[in-house]
Structure formats: C-alpha cells, structure tokens
Design a protein around this motif. Structure first.
Motif, PDB file in Angstrom:
ATOM      1  N   GLY A 102       0.937  -1.249   0.258  1.00 50.70           N
ATOM      2  CA  GLY A 102      -0.020   0.009   0.027  1.00 50.70           C
ATOM      3  C   GLY A 102       0.668   1.301  -0.048  1.00 50.70           C
ATOM      4  O   GLY A 102       2.046   1.211  -0.226  1.00 50.70           O
ATOM      5  N   CYS A 103       0.160   2.325   0.348  1.00 47.82           N
ATOM      6  CA  CYS A 103       0.652   3.526  -0.138  1.00 47.82           C
ATOM      7  C   CYS A 103       1.944   4.141   0.995  1.00 47.82           C
ATOM      8  O   CYS A 103       3.094   4.523   0.335  1.00 47.82           O
ATOM      9  N   LEU A 104       1.797   3.580   2.066  1.00 41.33           N
ATOM     10  CA  LEU A 104       2.835   3.910   3.046  1.00 41.33           C
ATOM     11  C   LEU A 104       4.330   2.939   2.690  1.00 41.33           C
ATOM     12  O   LEU A 104       5.436   3.403   3.110  1.00 41.33           O
ATOM     13  N   GLY A 105       3.972   1.947   1.797  1.00 44.82           N
ATOM     14  CA  GLY A 105       5.202   1.045   1.191  1.00 44.82           C
ATOM     15  C   GLY A 105       6.081   1.882   0.520  1.00 44.82           C
ATOM     16  O   GLY A 105       7.359   1.418   0.480  1.00 44.82           O
ATOM     17  N   VAL A 106       5.747   3.041   0.073  1.00 34.49           N
ATOM     18  CA  VAL A 106       7.064   3.925  -0.574  1.00 34.49           C
ATOM     19  C   VAL A 106       8.052   4.513   0.331  1.00 34.49           C
ATOM     20  O   VAL A 106       8.949   4.793  -0.101  1.00 34.49           O
ATOM     21  N   GLU A 107       7.612   4.459   1.398  1.00 40.76           N
ATOM     22  CA  GLU A 107       8.636   4.816   2.665  1.00 40.76           C
ATOM     23  C   GLU A 107       9.269   3.497   3.381  1.00 40.76           C
ATOM     24  O   GLU A 107       9.105   3.440   4.663  1.00 40.76           O
ATOM     25  N   GLU A 108       9.773   2.729   2.917  1.00 34.45           N
ATOM     26  CA  GLU A 108      10.155   1.297   3.289  1.00 34.45           C
ATOM     27  C   GLU A 108      11.150   1.636   4.045  1.00 34.45           C
ATOM     28  O   GLU A 108      11.170   0.944   5.332  1.00 34.45           O
ATOM     29  N   ALA A 109      12.083   2.742   3.911  1.00 33.40           N
ATOM     30  CA  ALA A 109      13.229   2.700   5.005  1.00 33.40           C
ATOM     31  C   ALA A 109      12.269   2.859   6.305  1.00 33.40           C
ATOM     32  O   ALA A 109      12.708   2.564   7.577  1.00 33.40           O
ATOM     33  N   ARG A 110      11.551   3.990   6.546  1.00 27.69           N
ATOM     34  CA  ARG A 110      10.878   4.352   7.708  1.00 27.69           C
ATOM     35  C   ARG A 110      10.463   3.008   8.377  1.00 27.69           C
ATOM     36  O   ARG A 110      10.177   2.857   9.593  1.00 27.69           O
ATOM     37  N   ILE A 111       9.283   2.208   7.531  1.00 27.05           N
ATOM     38  CA  ILE A 111       8.837   1.022   7.938  1.00 27.05           C
ATOM     39  C   ILE A 111       9.971   0.144   8.583  1.00 27.05           C
ATOM     40  O   ILE A 111       9.589  -0.369   9.667  1.00 27.05           O
ATOM     41  N   ARG A 112      10.821  -0.223   7.982  1.00 34.46           N
ATOM     42  CA  ARG A 112      12.032  -1.150   8.334  1.00 34.46           C
ATOM     43  C   ARG A 112      12.787  -0.497   9.674  1.00 34.46           C
ATOM     44  O   ARG A 112      13.271  -1.259  10.689  1.00 34.46           O
ATOM     45  N   GLU A 113      12.715   0.849   9.729  1.00 28.73           N
ATOM     46  CA  GLU A 113      13.575   1.219  10.826  1.00 28.73           C
ATOM     47  C   GLU A 113      12.484   0.998  12.009  1.00 28.73           C
ATOM     48  O   GLU A 113      13.253   0.654  13.090  1.00 28.73           O
ATOM     49  N   GLU A 114      11.122   1.267  11.806  1.00 27.15           N
ATOM     50  CA  GLU A 114      10.374   1.037  13.113  1.00 27.15           C
ATOM     51  C   GLU A 114      10.025  -0.462  13.512  1.00 27.15           C
ATOM     52  O   GLU A 114       9.911  -0.950  14.502  1.00 27.15           O
ATOM     53  N   HIS A 115      10.104  -1.212  12.198  1.00 30.68           N
ATOM     54  CA  HIS A 115       9.695  -2.377  12.377  1.00 30.68           C
ATOM     55  C   HIS A 115      10.546  -3.525  11.480  1.00 30.68           C
ATOM     56  O   HIS A 115      10.226  -3.826  10.459  1.00 30.68           O
ATOM     57  N   PRO A 116      11.710  -3.639  12.012  1.00 32.07           N
ATOM     58  CA  PRO A 116      12.692  -4.264  11.208  1.00 32.07           C
ATOM     59  C   PRO A 116      12.286  -5.856  10.785  1.00 32.07           C
ATOM     60  O   PRO A 116      12.923  -6.568   9.788  1.00 32.07           O
ATOM     61  N   GLY A 117      11.284  -6.270  11.651  1.00 33.10           N
ATOM     62  CA  GLY A 117      10.942  -7.873  11.503  1.00 33.10           C
ATOM     63  C   GLY A 117      10.128  -8.098  10.191  1.00 33.10           C
ATOM     64  O   GLY A 117       9.602  -9.156   9.891  1.00 33.10           O
ATOM     65  N   VAL A 118       9.726  -6.882   9.503  1.00 35.95           N
ATOM     66  CA  VAL A 118       8.811  -7.485   8.172  1.00 35.95           C
ATOM     67  C   VAL A 118       9.319  -8.094   7.280  1.00 35.95           C
ATOM     68  O   VAL A 118      10.701  -7.838   6.853  1.00 35.95           O
ATOM     69  N   LEU A 119       8.572  -8.925   6.598  1.00 38.22           N
ATOM     70  CA  LEU A 119       9.348  -9.758   5.659  1.00 38.22           C
ATOM     71  C   LEU A 119       9.524  -9.246   4.380  1.00 38.22           C
ATOM     72  O   LEU A 119      10.357  -9.424   3.744  1.00 38.22           O
ATOM     73  N   ALA A 120       8.446  -8.342   3.691  1.00 39.41           N
ATOM     74  CA  ALA A 120       8.664  -7.697   2.632  1.00 39.41           C
ATOM     75  C   ALA A 120       7.830  -6.405   2.704  1.00 39.41           C
ATOM     76  O   ALA A 120       6.720  -6.363   3.286  1.00 39.41           O
ATOM     77  N   VAL A 121       8.217  -5.377   1.790  1.00 39.81           N
ATOM     78  CA  VAL A 121       7.465  -4.026   1.903  1.00 39.81           C
ATOM     79  C   VAL A 121       7.302  -3.917   0.390  1.00 39.81           C
ATOM     80  O   VAL A 121       8.205  -3.909  -0.567  1.00 39.81           O
TER      81      VAL A 121
END
Ligand code: SF4
Length: 460
Positions: A102-121
């Motif tokens: 989804g739309c927040l997926g374009v901010e992958e770095a932010r997502i991974r910084e907050e939730h390093p455990g996600v499998l894929a973005v």
C-alpha cells in the motif's frame, strides 16, 4: 476515508462453515489481511485477496490462525501513516510474519526502521510483488484434484526438459539489438522464486533444466544479489550461488546466453565436478576487437581465447556453443580473417552464424561501411565450411567413448537422444539405431560408434 484496523475476512474458512466437519489437518495456507486506507486501497486489497483465494489460500479471521499477515497501509496523512505503522506493529506482535503493502510502502526505510521484522515491503498497486511475497512466506499448496493447472505450470516442451527463465530484459546496449528497448533493463527473479519453480519442475519429472535469460551471467545485478529464503537457508541471487543450488536438484542443468564476464570462471569447477552440465552457450558474435566495439558487446575486452583455454584446463569436457554475425557494418577482410583464425583456435563445439541484417530501430543501422550482400554470403559459406571441419574433428574424438545420453524420442526404428554437450533443438543428436528398449526422458549409457560433423551414433 474508510479505515479498517482488523483482519478483514471475506468469508469464514471452509472448515468452520455451519454444517461442515472440522478437519484436523489444514487444507491450505492461511493469510490474515488488515486493510487500511481509502476505497482505492480497499480495491487493491480485494484484488490481492482474489488472487490469493484463486491460488487456494484461505483467509484467516484472526492473527492466531494466519500463517502470514498482509497489512495494506495508508500514507495519505501523518495520522494515517501513524495508524499504519501501529497496525504493522500489532500484526508483528500478534503473528510475527508480516508483509506490508500500500501507499506507506513507498517509505520502506521508515517502515523497516520502526519494524525491522517485516518480511517484505511493497508499494501501492504492486499486486504481483505482494503475491510473490506471500508465496515466499507460505508457498501455495497444489491440490491435484482441484487445480486446473499442474503445479509446474503448463509447458510446451516434452515432459523431460524445461526452460527456466531467471531474468527478463538486459542492461547491455548491443548496437544490432532492440531487445532492451522492447523488454527493458535487467529484471532478475528472486533466487527462491527460480528455485521453487525448478524444484516443482524436477518433482514433475523434468530431467534437464535449460537456464535462459537475455544475459544469464548478469543474474542478480539489478537486485543487488539479494538473499531470499529457500528451504532452511538464505540464497543470494548470484550466478554462482544459483548454479550451485540448481545443481543440487538432481537434474541436468544447462546454461544458455552466458556472457564471459570474469565471474563466469567460478562456475567451471561446478561443471568439472558434474554438478551442472559442462556446457555453455556464449554468443561471442565476433572476434575482431574493432567489430566487437562497433557491436558494443558486453565483456568484449576479455581475452576470450585465454579464458577458453583455462576453462578447458579446469573442465576438459566443457562444450561451448556460440553464435556469430558476419558482414556487420565496417567488417573488413582483415576482421573476417581474424574471426576465422579465432574460430580455428577456439575449436567451439557448436556454432551458428548469421549474415548481418539491419533491424528496425537498431543503432547499428547508422554505422558506416555496409558490407555487400554477396560478400556477406561468401563470408558466411567460408565460416560455415571451417566450422564443419572443426566440428567433425571435435566429434570424432568422442568415438569409442561411453557417454550418457538423454532420450528425446523413441519409435520403431530406434531412439534419438542427446549427449551432455547438446542442447535440444539447436545442437546435434545421438542416434541409438534399433534401440527400442528405452523411454523418452531416460538417461542411459551408450558407446559412441560413429560421428559426422553434426551427430553421433551409439549403442548400449
Ligand atoms: S544482444 Fe546485447 S543488448 Fe541484446 S539482449 Fe543480448 S546482450 Fe542484451
């Protein structure tokens, strides 16, 4: 704006519908889905779910029973972003296996910084990528009683061999070629996707995998050789690593369209050890540095004859197939003689040769020095006559040897197969005259009795 922050279910799982018997074993992998955001995002969620359901996934109504959770995020307002990040955190805490889209997926770095455990973005509208990420996390289960398509997909090749495409497109810009314009830059498949497909093919009875792409040895460059999970380990999307893994599946593995970049040397020991076939299809196209430069060929600066010599020292059984172009704009007699000398020296096993033809849209059309058609014709005949001699000599060396033959066809007159040095459709054959006791797809040993410039004759 519609915001849902709970696993979205379209229907209860089949084993929980009223009146159905609860199964002890799970019928299919389950996906939990959290859909946030606007109606456009909701439609994306519906598409992803439709695709996953059609592949046999069930939709889990809660985190506990899901094998993986997809969170379709919103990135419109800061508050929506915060809510999306919270939803990801909740899914990780409750389930652990989380894919973000989804739309927040374009901010992958932010997502991974907050939730390093996600499998894929993945970003918005990237349906294919989300579905692939789900496949990686929980492969779809094939049900032979329900699925219309076999697990290995529909194929147009005989049952015992299959083409395995590892990437699409090409980063090179050879002046005679328009493929990058048509198919785009190199786009490699993740290693685990290639390996899942290869394994499915081998499980379905394939005995020979023919690895293809536009530029096989560049595999993984575009995805920075990313690792992906294959069974219990991480595999890098690198030419050598992929060859090693494919070589462990128990099928013949044949490499096509390999450019002689330096790292190609690394796979030759795998060929010497019998892990993959001692065969490489390398489109050299020419030998004159001047012509190669005008062709803008990749790896043209490498000293190919020296490389070939050293490959053969490591793997004396190595067979090389190639294609060449004669009559390229600017090719002089001297260039052509250089090509013939190179061919004599290289002693390639199989060779195809084309007379240069302009292709609409190719840069080579603007090059000066067009070669007359009758000169092209004469060069082509001289080239082919020389290669026939080489090929006859190379094949004569096989007479008297016991070799492995993969059987392609059997009829009342005998069997037709190929050696390790021959790819289907393009190379030669091994004839087992009168031998009707074998089946297509079998690999048998036979003694070579006779050879000509293209084929071998053998008996068991
Ligand atoms: S000929 Fe050159 S540009 Fe065309 S696909 Fe092959 S390597 Fe790429």
């Amino acid at each position: 704006m519609l915001i849902r922050k709970r696993p979205m279910t379209t229907e209860p799982p089949p084993n929980e519908r009223p009146g159905t018997v609860k199964k002890v074993e799970r019928a299919a992998p389950r996906v939990g889905f959290v859909s946030l955001g606007c109606p456009k995002a909701l439609v994306d969620s519906e598409r992803i779910l439709t695709r996953l359901r059609s592949e046999g996934y069930e939709v889990s109504p809660d985190y506990d029973r899901a094998d993986v959770v997809v969170v379709n995020t919103c990135g419109f307002l800061d508050s929506a972003k915060e809510e999306s990040l919270e939803a990801i955190g909740e899914a990780i805490a409750e389930n652990g296996q989380v894919i973000v889209t989804g739309c927040l997926g374009v901010e992958e770095a932010r997502i991974r910084e907050e939730h390093p455990g996600v499998l894929a973005v993945t970003g918005p509208h990237q349906y294919e990528q989300v579905v692939e990420a789900v496949h990686d996390a929980v492969p779809p289960r094939h049900d032979p009683y329900v699925d219309l398509v076999p697990a290995e997909g529909l194929r147009l090749t005989p049952r015992h061999y299959a083409y395995l495409k590892i990437s699409e497109g090409c980063n090179n810009r050879c002046s005679f070629c328009i493929i990058p314009g048509l198919r785009g830059d190199l786009a490699s498949r993740p290693a685990n996707h290639v390996l899942h497909e290869a394994e499915r093919l081998v499980n379905a009875g394939v005995k020979e995998l023919l690895v293809i792409s536009q530029d096989t040895s560049a595999y993984g460059l575009d995805i920075k050789y990313a690792e992906s999970k294959w069974h219990d380990r991480q595999v890098r999307a690198r030419f050598l690593d992929l060859c090693q893994e494919l070589g462990s599946l128990g099928a013949w593995v044949r490499l096509h369209y390999v450019y002689p970049y330096p790292h190609v040397d690394e796979v030759i020991p795998l060929m010497a050890e019998g892990k993959i076939l001692p065969y490489m299809d390398i489109p050299f196209q020419h030998a004159s540095p001047k012509v190669l430069k005008a062709m803008r060929r990749p790896a043209h600066q490498e000293k190919t004859l020296d490389r070939i010599r050293s490959w053969r020292q490591t793997c004396p059984e190595l067979a090389l197939r190639s294609t060449f172009i004669v009559g390229f704009p600017g090719e002089t007699n001297e260039d052509f003689e250089m090509l013939l000398d190179w061919l004599r020296e290289a002693r390639l096993n199989r060779v195809g040769c084309f007379k240069y033809e302009p292709v609409d849209g190719a840069k080579a059309n603007d090059l000066p020095g067009a070669v007359d058609e009758d000169v092209k014709e004469e060069r082509w005949h001289r080239f082919m006559a020389l290669q026939q001699e080489v090929s006859r000599d190379v094949l004569a060396e096989k007479v008297g040897r016991s070799i492995e033959v993969i059987i392609d066809e059997v009829d009342e007159e005998g069997a037709l197969g190929r050696s390790k040095w021959d790819a289907p459709e393009i190379d030669g054959s091994v004839f087992l005259n009168g031998d009707t006791g074998v089946k297509a797809g079998e690999i048998v040993r036979a003694k070579v009795l006779h050879a000509d410039e293209y084929d071998l004759w053998a008996e068991r």
